[in-house]
Design an enzyme around this catalytic site. Structure first.
Site, PDB file in Angstrom:
ATOM      1  N   HIS A  76       2.538 -32.632  35.181  1.00  0.00           N
ATOM      2  CA  HIS A  76       1.314 -32.319  34.454  1.00  0.00           C
ATOM      3  C   HIS A  76       1.477 -32.585  32.957  1.00  0.00           C
ATOM      4  O   HIS A  76       2.504 -32.237  32.378  1.00  0.00           O
ATOM      5  CB  HIS A  76       0.946 -30.840  34.648  1.00  0.00           C
ATOM      6  N   GLU A 113      10.265 -31.654  30.929  1.00  0.00           N
ATOM      7  CA  GLU A 113      10.231 -32.083  29.530  1.00  0.00           C
ATOM      8  C   GLU A 113      11.610 -31.938  28.895  1.00  0.00           C
ATOM      9  O   GLU A 113      12.063 -32.826  28.149  1.00  0.00           O
ATOM     10  CB  GLU A 113       9.192 -31.254  28.756  1.00  0.00           C
ATOM     11  N   ASP A 127      22.654 -46.745  23.625  1.00  0.00           N
ATOM     12  CA  ASP A 127      22.102 -47.923  22.956  1.00  0.00           C
ATOM     13  C   ASP A 127      22.662 -48.079  21.546  1.00  0.00           C
ATOM     14  O   ASP A 127      22.908 -49.201  21.089  1.00  0.00           O
ATOM     15  CB  ASP A 127      20.582 -47.822  22.899  1.00  0.00           C
TER      16      ASP A 127
END
Length: 344
Positions: A76, A113, A127
Site C-alpha cells: 500500500h 518500507e 555501487d
C-alpha cells in the site's frame, strides 16, 4: 487455505485495509555489506572514486523507502511521517551495518518500507565501491523492530543503532481520558503480547474489573498493552496524571524474560506498600507453593495507588480479593481522608 493476496478466482489482489484502525507504526530493518579492509579504509577516508559512500547510500535508502509501493506490487502507498538510514562501520569483520527506519500513522505497517530502505542503501554502497572491489557481499536483510498495529511489538534482543525510545510505543487500548468526576476511578491494565495481538482472549482483566465493582467505584475501565515496560510505564504515569485513583495491572510479575512489570513500575513509584505486598504473597502461598515465584508489587504515585498482580486470572483474583477489605480505607488515607477516593 485462504491467501490474502489472491481473490476467489486466484487472481492477485491488494488487501483492503479500510476497516483497520489507524495507529502509529514504526519498523526498523537491518542489512550488512561486507567489504575488504582496504576498501573500508578508503570508505572511512572518503577517498573512493565516487566520493562519500555513506551520504549517498543514506539518501538512496530514504528515497527508496518513500517509494516502496512502486517496487512491491501489493504494497500500500503510505504517507511516511519519518524515515532515516544509519550506519555502523566495523573493522572486524570489515563491514558496514545498515539500519533503516520508517514511521507512519496509518492502517497498515511499514515493515516493507524499512526493508527496502536497508536493501537499497546496501546496493548503493556496492555501487559506490565496485570500482575498487568487485567481490562485495551484501549479507542478510531482516526486520529487527516493529511497533503498532494489531500484532503489537516485535523486537530482536540486540542493540539498535536507532533508539527504541524514539520509536512510537504500543498504544493502550483504549486510550485513557482525564477523570473529572466524583468518586473512585479504577483502571485495570492487562499485559499480554498474545492478547494485544488478538491471538488470545485474556480473562484476568475483566475478572479483576468485576471484583473492583464491589468497591462501588464511579468508573472501572480495562486497558490492554503488550509486555512492553516502556509502554506500561508511560500508561501508568498518564493515568496517574489524569486523575485515576486506583491502577491495577495483571501480568508480567513472574520470572520469564518478558516479565518486566516490577522493573517498569518501581522507578516511577513515590512509595512502596510492603504490607500490601506481604498480604498478596501470603495469600498466594495458601493456594500454591509456586507463589514464591511471583513478584507482585504495590505502591503509590501521587494520590494514585498501583497494584501489580499476576497474569493468571485465578492468582490475580486471589491477590486482589485479599486486599479488598482494606482498599477503601487505604485510598481514603492516600487522598487525605476525603470521602471522595478519587483524585481532586
Amino acid at each position: 487455505m485462504d491467501f490474502s493476496h489472491l481473490d476467489a478466482s486466484g487472481a492477485p489482489r491488494m488487501v483492503d485495509v479500510s476497516a483497520k484502525t489507524e495507529s502509529k507504526r514504526t519498523a526498523i530493518a537491518r542489512s550488512v555489506v561486507h567489504i575488504s579492509a582496504s576498501t573500508l579504509e578508503l570508505l572511512k577516508a572518503k577517498a573512493l572514486p565516487k566520493g562519500d559512500v555513506l551520504t549517498v547510500a543514506q539518501i538512496a535508502g530514504i528515497m527508496a523507502a518513500k517509494r516502496t509501493s512502486e517496487f512491491i506490487p501489493m504494497c500500500h502507498p503510505l504517507a511516511l511521517t519519518h524515515t532515516d538510514v544509519r550506519f555502523l562501520v566495523r573493522d572486524e569483520p570489515p563491514s558496514v551495518l545498515i539500519e533503516a527506519s520508517a514511521s507512519t500513522s496509518d492502517r497498515t505497517g511499514v515493515e516493507m518500507e524499512a526493508i527496502i530502505g536497508a536493501q537499497i542503501a546496501a546496493a548503493t554502497i556496492y555501487d559506490m565501491v565496485k570500482a575498487v572491489q568487485k567481490d562485495v557481499i551484501i549479507g542478510d536483510t531482516r526486520l529487527i523492530l516493529k511497533s503498532g498495529g494489531k500484532s503489537g511489538l516485535f523486537k530482536v534482543e540486540e542493540p539498535l543503532l536507532f533508539s527504541v525510545d524514539a520509536a512510537p510505543l504500543p498504544e493502550a487500548r483504549p486510550q485513557p481520558e482525564k477523570w473529572e468526576g466524583e468518586g473512585l476511578s479504577c483502571a485495570v491494565i492487562t499485559l499480554s503480547d498474545k492478547g494485544y495481538a488478538g491471538e488470545r482472549e485474556d480473562k484476568s482483566g475483566p475478572a479483576l474489573a468485576a471484583l473492583l465493582e464491589g468497591l462501588a467505584p464511579a468508573k472501572v475501565q480495562n486497558f490492554l498493552l503488550p509486555d512492553d515496560p516502556a509502554a506500561l510505564r508511560a500508561l501508568v504515569k498518564k493515568l496517574a496524571q489524569l486523575g485515576w485513583g486506583l491502577i491495577v495491572t495483571t501480568g508480567g510479575t513472574g520470572l520469564s524474560p518478558r516479565d518486566t512489570t516490577p522493573e517498569a513500575l518501581i522507578p516511577e513509584l513515590d512509595r512502596r506498600l510492603p504490607g500490601f505486598e506481604q498480604v498478596m504473597f501470603s495469600e498466594g502461598l495458601k493456594h500454591t507453593p509456586r507463589a514464591v515465584l511471583s513478584r507482585c508489587l504495590a505502591g503509590t504515585i501521587g494520590t494514585s495507588m498501583i497494584l501489580a498482580l499476576p497474569g493468571s486470572s485465578k492468582a490475580a483474583e486471589e491477590n486482589l480479593s485479599a486486599l479488598l477489605p482494606i482498599l477503601p480505607h487505604a485510598l481514603e488515607k492516600l487522598n487525605g481522608d476525603m470521602r471522595d477516593c478519587g483524585r481532586v
